[in-house]
Design a protein around this motif. Structure first.
Motif, PDB file in Angstrom:
ATOM      1  N   SER A  74      10.113  48.968  -6.823  1.00  0.00           N
ATOM      2  CA  SER A  74       8.787  47.707  -6.480  1.00  0.00           C
ATOM      3  C   SER A  74       9.137  47.299  -5.668  1.00  0.00           C
ATOM      4  CB  SER A  74       9.027  46.756  -7.987  1.00  0.00           C
ATOM      5  OG  SER A  74       8.921  45.682  -7.443  1.00  0.00           O
ATOM      6  N   CYS A  75       9.949  47.023  -5.041  1.00  0.00           N
ATOM      7  CA  CYS A  75      10.216  47.156  -3.649  1.00  0.00           C
ATOM      8  C   CYS A  75       9.586  47.141  -2.945  1.00  0.00           C
ATOM      9  CB  CYS A  75      11.965  46.481  -3.705  1.00  0.00           C
ATOM     10  SG  CYS A  75      12.361  45.893  -1.964  1.00  0.00           S
ATOM     11  N   LEU A  76       9.959  49.141  -3.126  1.00  0.00           N
ATOM     12  CA  LEU A  76       9.359  49.675  -1.891  1.00  0.00           C
ATOM     13  C   LEU A  76       7.775  50.391  -1.708  1.00  0.00           C
ATOM     14  CD1 LEU A  76      11.168  53.432  -2.147  1.00  0.00           C
ATOM     15  CD2 LEU A  76      11.375  51.496   0.024  1.00  0.00           C
ATOM     16  N   SER A  77       7.437  49.382  -3.376  1.00  0.00           N
ATOM     17  CA  SER A  77       5.703  49.060  -3.051  1.00  0.00           C
ATOM     18  C   SER A  77       4.933  48.003  -2.535  1.00  0.00           C
ATOM     19  CB  SER A  77       5.609  49.192  -4.968  1.00  0.00           C
ATOM     20  OG  SER A  77       4.385  48.796  -4.781  1.00  0.00           O
ATOM     21  N   ASN A  78       6.077  47.285  -2.245  1.00  0.00           N
ATOM     22  CA  ASN A  78       6.177  45.394  -1.874  1.00  0.00           C
ATOM     23  C   ASN A  78       5.970  46.130  -0.220  1.00  0.00           C
ATOM     24  OD1 ASN A  78       5.958  44.229  -3.875  1.00  0.00           O
ATOM     25  ND2 ASN A  78       7.930  43.635  -4.016  1.00  0.00           N
ATOM     26  N   HIS A  79       7.111  47.437   0.247  1.00  0.00           N
ATOM     27  CA  HIS A  79       7.495  47.323   1.456  1.00  0.00           C
ATOM     28  C   HIS A  79       5.657  48.085   2.153  1.00  0.00           C
ATOM     29  CE1 HIS A  79      11.047  46.474   3.556  1.00  0.00           C
ATOM     30  NE2 HIS A  79      11.797  46.556   2.279  1.00  0.00           N
ATOM     31  N   ARG A  80       4.997  49.042   1.539  1.00  0.00           N
ATOM     32  CA  ARG A  80       4.081  49.739   1.371  1.00  0.00           C
ATOM     33  C   ARG A  80       2.980  48.988   1.421  1.00  0.00           C
ATOM     34  NH1 ARG A  80       6.713  53.760  -1.602  1.00  0.00           N
ATOM     35  NH2 ARG A  80       5.200  52.911  -3.279  1.00  0.00           N
ATOM     36  N   PHE A 129      10.657  51.337  12.763  1.00  0.00           N
ATOM     37  CA  PHE A 129      10.614  50.408  11.555  1.00  0.00           C
ATOM     38  C   PHE A 129      10.193  48.931  11.749  1.00  0.00           C
ATOM     39  CE2 PHE A 129      15.066  48.137  12.468  1.00  0.00           C
ATOM     40  CZ  PHE A 129      14.513  46.638  11.603  1.00  0.00           C
ATOM     41  N   VAL A 130       9.061  48.469  10.527  1.00  0.00           N
ATOM     42  CA  VAL A 130       8.891  47.237  10.624  1.00  0.00           C
ATOM     43  C   VAL A 130       9.043  46.145  10.143  1.00  0.00           C
ATOM     44  CG1 VAL A 130       6.645  45.589  10.847  1.00  0.00           C
ATOM     45  CG2 VAL A 130       6.874  48.470  11.474  1.00  0.00           C
ATOM     46  N   PHE A 131       9.169  46.405   9.129  1.00  0.00           N
ATOM     47  CA  PHE A 131       9.646  45.222   8.309  1.00  0.00           C
ATOM     48  C   PHE A 131      11.393  45.942   7.132  1.00  0.00           C
ATOM     49  CE2 PHE A 131       5.178  44.989   7.269  1.00  0.00           C
ATOM     50  CZ  PHE A 131       5.476  43.813   7.447  1.00  0.00           C
ATOM     51  N   ILE A 132      12.025  45.335   7.156  1.00  0.00           N
ATOM     52  CA  ILE A 132      13.756  45.475   6.228  1.00  0.00           C
ATOM     53  C   ILE A 132      14.173  44.369   4.955  1.00  0.00           C
ATOM     54  CG2 ILE A 132      14.985  43.937   8.560  1.00  0.00           C
ATOM     55  CD1 ILE A 132      17.200  46.304   8.033  1.00  0.00           C
ATOM     56  N   ASP A 161       4.972  54.250  10.937  1.00  0.00           N
ATOM     57  CA  ASP A 161       3.695  55.575  11.143  1.00  0.00           C
ATOM     58  C   ASP A 161       2.947  55.114   8.751  1.00  0.00           C
ATOM     59  OD1 ASP A 161       5.249  55.897   9.294  1.00  0.00           O
ATOM     60  OD2 ASP A 161       5.471  58.469   9.376  1.00  0.00           O
ATOM     61  N   GLY A 162       3.566  53.688   8.041  1.00  0.00           N
ATOM     62  CA  GLY A 162       3.353  53.558   6.313  1.00  0.00           C
ATOM     63  C   GLY A 162       4.260  54.024   5.804  1.00  0.00           C
ATOM     64  N   HIS A 163       5.119  54.504   5.992  1.00  0.00           N
ATOM     65  CA  HIS A 163       6.829  55.491   5.014  1.00  0.00           C
ATOM     66  C   HIS A 163       7.217  54.469   5.101  1.00  0.00           C
ATOM     67  CE1 HIS A 163       8.942  56.909   8.306  1.00  0.00           C
ATOM     68  NE2 HIS A 163       9.880  57.549   7.088  1.00  0.00           N
ATOM     69  N   THR A 164       7.622  55.053   3.341  1.00  0.00           N
ATOM     70  CA  THR A 164       8.832  54.106   3.538  1.00  0.00           C
ATOM     71  C   THR A 164      10.228  54.665   3.243  1.00  0.00           C
ATOM     72  OG1 THR A 164       8.094  53.729   0.837  1.00  0.00           O
ATOM     73  CG2 THR A 164       7.671  51.564   2.670  1.00  0.00           C
ATOM     74  N   GLU A 165      11.365  53.882   3.861  1.00  0.00           N
ATOM     75  CA  GLU A 165      12.809  54.376   2.787  1.00  0.00           C
ATOM     76  C   GLU A 165      13.747  53.643   2.426  1.00  0.00           C
ATOM     77  OE1 GLU A 165      14.103  56.996   6.413  1.00  0.00           O
ATOM     78  OE2 GLU A 165      12.284  57.658   6.776  1.00  0.00           O
ATOM     79  N   THR A 166      14.852  54.434   1.783  1.00  0.00           N
ATOM     80  CA  THR A 166      16.119  53.683   1.410  1.00  0.00           C
ATOM     81  C   THR A 166      17.401  53.595   2.572  1.00  0.00           C
ATOM     82  OG1 THR A 166      14.797  53.004  -1.194  1.00  0.00           O
ATOM     83  CG2 THR A 166      17.642  52.616  -0.476  1.00  0.00           C
TER      84      THR A 166
END
Length: 293
Positions: free
Chosen positions: A51-57, A193-196, A243-248
């Motif tokens: 859910s958090c990764l979805s918010n980041h996207r 990275f943009v958001f964290i 580039d729009g991707h997310t990571e943990t």
């Protein structure tokens, strides 16, 4: 006749649910619960990460869309007192200063106190129209912090932006502040990275300050943690990239994840020599300004 009564009484006793039986069944249920609970907790944890990764996207796609609609110019990223003024709403991606005393006060018709102000997210943020004017993307569901520390309503934001994206000045002089998409070539978009996710006891404005001391030339003894990343996801935080991707990212150094004390802020700007987590964040934040660049 007596024998019949005795048999009847004996048979009823044999068929009764005794205290021993109850304890046995309870023990079995407790064992089964203990076996199943880690699986349930793990499933819940994975759901919150997703859910958090979805918010980041959603956030980073809104960030990209804003830039595309504004000739490549990045949305602003102000800090400190600049985020406490309604007049600056068009100059920064998000308004509001968070603390455990309700946050800074905006006028009632502009949402009131920052900690619970959804109006600032859904109506005033330059990204609001790209997010359907809903505020859920600004917060990780794992963050359970309250407006007044140990009481009050849930706070509305737990995500911050790289201080070298859209800011009006670098935290560490001599390092690039990116104002346009086209300028992001070091680190490259897939590495910048943009958001964290930011810890509830560290977050204040919407900017994630990064001290680049010790990055170039490499001098790990000068590493410092200014703002602390979250550690809600199995000692890690979620990040979204240009580039729009997310990571943990999982943190390796215990100094990156000091103990949480509900409703209490932690000291910021703490020396953290040789901390590999600091080096990793620095590498994804900016680069030293060089001649001709």
């Amino acid at each position: 006749m007596l024998a019949t009564k005795q048999c009847s009484l004996h048979c009823q006793t044999d068929g009764a649910f005794t205290l021993t039986d109850f304890i046995t069944v309870l023990a079995v249920l407790l064992i089964l619960g203990a076996i199943q609970w880690p699986s349930v907790a793990n499933t819940q944890g994975k759901g919150q990460v997703a859910s958090c990764l979805s918010n980041h996207r959603q956030l980073v796609h809104a960030w990209q869309s804003y830039a595309q609609d504004n000739s490549g110019t990045l949305v602003g990223n102000l800090d400190g007192g600049n985020v406490q003024t309604i007049a600056n709403s068009n100059r920064t991606w998000v308004l509001g200063w968070f603390d455990f005393s309700g946050g800074n006060a905006f006028p009632p018709d502009s949402g009131g106190f920052a900690n619970t102000n959804t109006y600032a997210l859904t109506q005033l943020s330059p990204l609001a129209s790209y997010l359907g004017r809903t505020g859920t993307a600004f917060k990780c569901p794992t963050d359970t912090s309250l407006s007044f520390g140990t009481r009050g309503a849930p706070r509305v934001r737990s995500i911050s932006m790289n201080s070298y994206m859209g800011s009006d000045h670098p935290y560490t002089s001599g390092y690039k502040v990116f104002g346009k998409l086209s300028e992001i070539n070091g680190p490259v978009p897939s590495k910048a990275f943009v958001f964290i996710d930011e810890r509830e006891d560290s977050i204040n404005d919407g900017i994630f300050q990064i001290d680049m001391s010790g990055a170039s030339p490499s001098s790990p003894t000068f590493y410092t943690i200014v703002d602390y990343p979250a550690d809600w996801h199995n000692r890690g935080a979620n990040l979204s990239f240009v580039d729009g991707h997310t990571e943990t990212w999982r943190w390796r150094d215990a100094r990156t994840i000091p103990p949480h004390r509900r409703g209490q802020l932690i000291p910021l700007g703490v020396s953290s020599a040789n901390n590999l987590d600091v080096a990793r964040i620095q590498a994804a934040a900016s680069r030293r300004v060089t001649q001709g660049n």
